[in-house]
Design an enzyme around this catalytic site. Structure first.
Site, PDB file in Angstrom:
ATOM      1  N   SER A  18      -7.225 -17.812  18.226  1.00  0.00           N
ATOM      2  CA  SER A  18      -6.516 -17.193  17.099  1.00  0.00           C
ATOM      3  C   SER A  18      -5.396 -18.088  16.574  1.00  0.00           C
ATOM      4  O   SER A  18      -4.688 -17.726  15.634  1.00  0.00           O
ATOM      5  CB  SER A  18      -5.959 -15.825  17.513  1.00  0.00           C
ATOM      6  OG  SER A  18      -5.183 -15.938  18.686  1.00  0.00           O
ATOM      7  N   ASN A 105      -0.531  -9.214  26.450  1.00  0.00           N
ATOM      8  CA  ASN A 105      -0.823  -7.934  25.791  1.00  0.00           C
ATOM      9  C   ASN A 105       0.439  -7.268  25.238  1.00  0.00           C
ATOM     10  O   ASN A 105       0.460  -6.793  24.100  1.00  0.00           O
ATOM     11  CB  ASN A 105      -1.536  -6.984  26.759  1.00  0.00           C
ATOM     12  CG  ASN A 105      -2.895  -7.530  27.188  1.00  0.00           C
ATOM     13  OD1 ASN A 105      -3.367  -8.520  26.617  1.00  0.00           O
ATOM     14  ND2 ASN A 105      -3.501  -6.908  28.180  1.00  0.00           N
ATOM     15  N   HIS A 151      -7.548  11.447 -19.986  1.00  0.00           N
ATOM     16  CA  HIS A 151      -8.914  10.942 -20.225  1.00  0.00           C
ATOM     17  C   HIS A 151      -8.898   9.722 -21.151  1.00  0.00           C
ATOM     18  O   HIS A 151      -9.884   9.464 -21.837  1.00  0.00           O
ATOM     19  CB  HIS A 151      -9.828  12.024 -20.826  1.00  0.00           C
ATOM     20  CG  HIS A 151      -9.798  13.326 -20.089  1.00  0.00           C
ATOM     21  ND1 HIS A 151     -10.749  13.694 -19.174  1.00  0.00           N
ATOM     22  CD2 HIS A 151      -8.893  14.345 -20.129  1.00  0.00           C
ATOM     23  CE1 HIS A 151     -10.455  14.892 -18.675  1.00  0.00           C
ATOM     24  NE2 HIS A 151      -9.332  15.302 -19.237  1.00  0.00           N
ATOM     25  N   SER A 272      -7.501 -19.584 -23.371  1.00  0.00           N
ATOM     26  CA  SER A 272      -8.932 -19.720 -23.109  1.00  0.00           C
ATOM     27  C   SER A 272      -9.316 -21.185 -23.243  1.00  0.00           C
ATOM     28  O   SER A 272      -8.733 -21.919 -24.039  1.00  0.00           O
ATOM     29  CB  SER A 272      -9.711 -18.881 -24.122  1.00  0.00           C
ATOM     30  OG  SER A 272     -11.017 -19.396 -24.273  1.00  0.00           O
ATOM     31  N   LYS A 278      -6.832 -17.247 -28.092  1.00  0.00           N
ATOM     32  CA  LYS A 278      -6.658 -16.221 -27.059  1.00  0.00           C
ATOM     33  C   LYS A 278      -5.395 -16.346 -26.229  1.00  0.00           C
ATOM     34  O   LYS A 278      -4.929 -17.430 -25.928  1.00  0.00           O
ATOM     35  CB  LYS A 278      -7.874 -16.216 -26.132  1.00  0.00           C
ATOM     36  CG  LYS A 278      -9.100 -15.701 -26.871  1.00  0.00           C
ATOM     37  CD  LYS A 278     -10.103 -15.052 -25.978  1.00  0.00           C
ATOM     38  CE  LYS A 278      -9.581 -13.833 -25.271  1.00  0.00           C
ATOM     39  NZ  LYS A 278     -10.531 -13.481 -24.222  1.00  0.00           N
ATOM     40  N   GLU A 285      -4.210  -8.406 -15.157  1.00  0.00           N
ATOM     41  CA  GLU A 285      -5.587  -8.230 -14.683  1.00  0.00           C
ATOM     42  C   GLU A 285      -5.663  -8.387 -13.169  1.00  0.00           C
ATOM     43  O   GLU A 285      -6.373  -7.652 -12.478  1.00  0.00           O
ATOM     44  CB  GLU A 285      -6.507  -9.253 -15.354  1.00  0.00           C
ATOM     45  CG  GLU A 285      -6.644  -9.034 -16.855  1.00  0.00           C
ATOM     46  CD  GLU A 285      -7.338 -10.223 -17.517  1.00  0.00           C
ATOM     47  OE1 GLU A 285      -8.569 -10.222 -17.568  1.00  0.00           O
ATOM     48  OE2 GLU A 285      -6.641 -11.153 -17.972  1.00  0.00           O
ATOM     49  N   GLN A 317      -7.283  -8.491  18.320  1.00  0.00           N
ATOM     50  CA  GLN A 317      -6.881  -9.759  17.706  1.00  0.00           C
ATOM     51  C   GLN A 317      -7.205  -9.739  16.204  1.00  0.00           C
ATOM     52  O   GLN A 317      -6.614 -10.491  15.424  1.00  0.00           O
ATOM     53  CB  GLN A 317      -7.615 -10.910  18.401  1.00  0.00           C
ATOM     54  CG  GLN A 317      -7.262 -12.280  17.902  1.00  0.00           C
ATOM     55  CD  GLN A 317      -7.730 -13.365  18.866  1.00  0.00           C
ATOM     56  OE1 GLN A 317      -7.105 -13.569  19.907  1.00  0.00           O
ATOM     57  NE2 GLN A 317      -8.816 -14.042  18.542  1.00  0.00           N
TER      58      GLN A 317
HETATM   59  N1  ARG Z   1      -4.500 -13.797  20.771  1.00  0.00           N
HETATM   60  C1  ARG Z   1      -4.494 -12.514  21.373  1.00  0.00           C
HETATM   61  C2  ARG Z   1      -4.414 -11.441  20.281  1.00  0.00           C
HETATM   62  O1  ARG Z   1      -4.085 -11.779  19.214  1.00  0.00           O
HETATM   63  C3  ARG Z   1      -3.325 -12.388  22.288  1.00  0.00           C
HETATM   64  C4  ARG Z   1      -3.527 -11.388  23.390  1.00  0.00           C
HETATM   65  C5  ARG Z   1      -4.517 -11.881  24.352  1.00  0.00           C
HETATM   66  N2  ARG Z   1      -4.643 -10.999  25.468  1.00  0.00           N
HETATM   67  C6  ARG Z   1      -5.660 -11.098  26.307  1.00  0.00           C
HETATM   68  N3  ARG Z   1      -5.681 -10.232  27.274  1.00  0.00           N
HETATM   69  N4  ARG Z   1      -6.595 -11.985  26.183  1.00  0.00           N
HETATM   70  O2  ARG Z   1      -4.688 -10.286  20.490  1.00  0.00           O
END
Ligand code: ARG
Length: 452
Positions: A18, A105, A151, A272, A278, A285, A317
């Protein structure tokens, strides 16, 4: 040593890593790591000297990250591991103590909560600016009549200020929603460990205070499973973007020669490549078009979270890219909406001509009959007959003769012609929240007060 005998497959790494996007959490990760290391030392879980070394390493990481010299390494799976690796390179073996009494975590949940809080503040700041702009523009066009629509058919005349203030109240509700988002980020996940709590006597409240959380998450299982605050942000952003899309859509429509109600400034338009005449209201938009993307980001995370067993799963993630995209898109759209409105020009004559359409007084004529004792439903029918007669004979309502009027209803007298005089029927909308000038002035006052 590693539990694994074989290296990770390259495709698995591409799927699993990530770091390509969660580097954006780095300032929060550094802040939280400093608060965590400080707490560990204060609690005697690590030595004061080690705490100071960790802080030194983390401060260097912070400056490397800000000046762009942070050396990302090939094996960095995510920002949390990258920062810990780098701290260890800087301070040596002590770096290995940083992850004491912590898991990725609770760490990632904390980073994301801090990110959401910061961007809810960004949204609030921009919403206040947009709100102030709407009030200013409304004030400058206080008594400019225009048709109100249902409407997309001309319905009843209103003042342009009244129409613009409708967007102000949407913004005011958006502000409430983002304030609620901030409240939803108020409980610190850190200290939950992987899911069950940690084997050390940590001081979570001290960490919470250091990082600006109002308190700590009550339940470690919930703490690492919870992404409500992301859903709340995404929901608030989706609703806000939906408001901006309606504003954008109206400006697109009003900028057409067919409507001719307004013109966006050159700074907010494009030309344009083939048609030299234009001037396109692209910003409006794009405001119109961005909303579904923000809605889909919300739906995407609901899809990830729904049915997900407790506690942390790698699925989570997937909270980040939708969140980052919604933050970036929303902040840009809010800036654009404000900039475009600050410089837009309205065309008084075109608005007034459209508002002068006598058919827009139909309800008022019906109400005149009501005041003469005719039940409203009957009055509605009488006026429908007048409109039909005028349309069929190609006349204005005011061209109908007194005889033609009394043929429809004996209660129709001179007052009918007075009522059709220009603009007269705007000022009769005196009910609270209505379009009469006195009421709009009242509304402006309330809007200004709400901004304060
Ligand atoms: N990159 C992970 C996420 O964004 C971090 C947490 C990873 N935890 C794990 N138990 N592998 O969620």
């Amino acid at each position: 040593m590693s539990r694994f005998a074989e290296p990770q497959d390259a495709a698995f790494r591409r799927l699993n890593d990530s770091i390509g996007f969660d580097w954006r959490l780095s300032p929060y990760d550094v802040d939280q790591s400093i608060a965590h290391a400080t707490m560990l030392a204060e609690q005697g879980i690590i030595s004061e000297a080690d705490g100071a070394e960790l802080r030194r390493g983390l401060e260097q990481v912070r400056s490397e990250l800000t000046d762009g010299t942070f050396p990302f390494a090939d094996g960095d799976e995510d920002i949390h591991m990258a920062i810990e690796r780098r701290v260890t390179e800087i301070v040596g073996r002590v770096g290995g103590r940083l992850h004491t009494a912590r898991s990725r975590n609770d760490q990632v949940a904390t980073d994301v909560a801090m990110f959401v809080r910061a961007h809810a503040h960004e949204a609030l700041e921009r919403l206040s600016r947009l709100g102030r702009t709407l009030v200013d523009v409304a004030e400058r066009h206080l008594d400019w009549p225009m048709p109100g629509y249902t409407h997309l058919q001309r319905a009843q005349p209103i003042y342009l200020s009244h129409h613009l203030l409708a967007y102000f109240w949407m913004v005011a509700r958006d502000i409430r929603r983002f304030e609620a988002v901030i409240a939803a980020t108020g409980r610190l996940p850190l200290g939950a460990g992987a899911l069950a709590g940690v084997n050390f006597d940590t001081d979570r409240r001290a960490v919470a205070a250091a990082l600006g959380f109002a308190g700590v998450a009550e339940n470690s299982v919930d703490a690492v499973s919870n992404r409500d605050f992301v859903l709340d942000y995404l929901a608030a952003a989706a609703t806000c973007a939906t408001h901006l899309s309606r504003l954008g859509a109206e400006i697109v429509l009003w900028s057409t020669e067919e409507f001719g109600f307004c013109e966006v400034s050159d700074a907010w338009a494009s030309g344009s490549s083939i048609m030299p005449q234009k001037k396109n209201p692209d910003a409006a938009e794009l405001l119109r078009a961005k909303a579904p993307r923000l809605v889909s980001n919300l739906v995407a995370l609901h899809g990830v979270m729904h049915g997900l067993p407790l506690t942390y799963n790698k699925d989570m993630q997937e909270d980040k890219e939708p969140l980052f995209d919604s933050c970036d898109t929303l902040e840009l759209c809010l800036d654009a909406a404000t900039g475009m409105l600050e410089t837009i020009t309205f065309r008084r004559e075109r608005l007034a001509t459209a508002a002068g359409d006598q058919f827009l007084a139909a309800t008022d004529i019906a109400d005149l009959l009501v005041r003469r004792g005719v039940p409203f439903r009957e009055a509605h029918g009488v006026v429908a007959g007048l409109v039909r007669q005028a349309l069929q004979s190609g006349k204005l309502l005011s061209d109908l003769t007194p005889a033609e009027l009394t043929a429809q209803s004996p209660a129709l007298d001179e007052e009918f012609y007075r009522l059709l005089q220009d603009g007269a029927w705007l000022e009769t909308k005196v009910s609270e929240g209505g379009t009469s000038l006195a009421r709009v002035r009242e509304q402006l006052e309330r809007a200004r007060a709400a901004l304060r």
